[in-house]
Design an enzyme around this catalytic site. Structure first.
Site, short mmCIF file in Angstrom:
data_model
loop_
_atom_site.label_atom_id
_atom_site.label_comp_id
_atom_site.label_asym_id
_atom_site.label_seq_id
_atom_site.Cartn_x
_atom_site.Cartn_y
_atom_site.Cartn_z
N HIS A 125 51.90 39.51 36.38
CA HIS A 125 52.49 38.79 35.24
C HIS A 125 54.02 38.69 35.33
CE1 HIS A 125 48.71 38.46 33.22
NE2 HIS A 125 48.54 39.75 33.09
N ASP A 162 41.80 38.98 38.84
CA ASP A 162 42.06 39.66 37.57
C ASP A 162 41.59 38.75 36.42
OD1 ASP A 162 44.23 42.02 36.55
OD2 ASP A 162 43.97 40.35 35.15
N HIS A 164 43.02 38.16 33.76
CA HIS A 164 44.17 37.44 33.20
C HIS A 164 44.79 36.54 34.25
CE1 HIS A 164 43.81 41.37 31.02
NE2 HIS A 164 43.84 40.53 30.00
N ASP A 249 39.79 44.27 35.71
CA ASP A 249 39.51 44.03 34.29
C ASP A 249 38.61 42.81 34.10
OD1 ASP A 249 41.48 42.29 35.11
OD2 ASP A 249 43.00 42.97 33.67
ZN ZN Z 1 44.55 41.74 33.88
#
Ligand code: ZN
Length: 318
Positions: A125, A162, A164, A249
């Site tokens: 991120h 991931d 995200h 995740d």
């Molecule tokens: Zn993540």
């Protein structure tokens, strides 16, 4: 031989009480790796802090210097509360990027066939000039630039499973014609980016491939994106190195995601990436831990991933 970066120093990045991105994540991974019998069979690498000149190949120098200063000053939260840190977090973030660099050195020198980096804080991120989503420096982006600048690898592919979106990695390479970035992620979900229409610009046009899926997505969607879109794109791109942003995740039961991948699915994805790597870059894969917040889920998923990197079957390991 598979190389492994797994060092107790990464637990020195202490986050706020009850924070999901906790030092205990590494204990869970280490215990599971030990139980699998793999811990003594892989080649352990000792991470060194990434020099600032390697960090600034992916990040603005002003950002890197300022964030390290802010952390050292004792500020407990960065990015408006998005990143929890302690006074040692700057040093550990440099070591996380340095762990990915050590793995790139091992794989590109031929000392290891592939590598897994169980590092934290995670990285995907972090944009060129912003910390966010538990991330300070973008470990895979630093590793990609390092492979290019120090080892002369022209093209690098980054595959991100991931749950995200890897917005930071996308941001850093969005107009770059030398890095292919492919991401499956939940949408709508944090951080809100990663629409299929975000494809890169200029020389990078077509080299960002996003496959967002709704809550509940599992192997038909995520495996399908890899087999139908990502891996053909990798073969066409002919990278000299493949990096994985290995976030677990996206596993079923994760508290911060709603995908439903199983441990066996991570093994299958790993095998598919390795097969493609074998055909384009002598199998050179460096995988770097991102998310994964159910401690038992993270442990078993990362182990399934490592077993596959190591060579396929538990029976060969035990
Ligand atoms: Zn993540």
């Amino acid at each position: 031989m598979t190389a492994l970066v797994l060092d107790p120093i990464y637990k020195a990045h202490e986050t706020a009480w009850d924070h999901p991105e906790s030092p205990e994540r590494l204990d869970a991974i280490e215990d599971a790796f030990r139980q699998s019998g793999l811990l003594d069979r892989v080649s352990r690498l000792s991470p060194q802090p990434a020099p600032l000149e390697q960090i600034t190949r992916a990040h603005d120098r002003a950002y890197a210097e300022e964030i390290l200063r802010t952390i050292a000053d004792g500020e407990p939260w960065l990015a408006g509360g998005d990143v929890s840190v302690c006074r040692r977090s700057g040093e550990i973030a440099l070591l996380a990027a340095g762990g990915a660099i050590a793995a790139v050195d091992a794989v590109l020198s031929g000392r290891a066939a592939n590598a897994f980096c169980a590092v934290r804080p995670p990285g995907h991120h972090a944009t060129a000039d912003e910390a966010m989503g538990f991330c300070i420096f973008n470990n895979v982006a630093v590793a990609a630039r390092y492979a290019q600048k120090v080892h002369g690898i022209e093209r690098v592919a980054i595959l991100d499973w991931d749950v995200h979106h890897g917005n930071g990695t996308q941001d850093i390479f969005y107009s770059d014609g030398t890095v292919l970035f492919c991401s499956t992620h939940q949408s709508p979900w944090y951080p809100g980016t990663g629409a299929a229409t975000e494809c890169g610009v200029g020389p990078g046009e077509g080299l960002t491939i996003n496959r967002p899926f709704g809550a509940g997505a599992a192997m038909p969607e995520i495996g399908g994106a890899f087999v139908d879109d990502f891996l053909p794109a990798v073969r066409a791109f002919r990278p000299g190195l493949i990096l994985i942003s290995a976030g677990f995740d996206s596993r079923v039961g994760d508290p911060l995601g709603e995908f439903r991948l199983t441990d066996a699915d991570f093994a299958t994805l790993t095998r598919a990436v390795l097969d493609t790597a074998q055909s384009v870059c002598d199998g050179r894969v460096v995988s770097v831990l991102e998310g994964g917040y159910s401690l038992p889920g993270l442990a078993t998923a990362a182990t399934a991933h490592l077993i596959e990197l190591y060579g396929g079957h538990t029976s060969r390991v035990k």
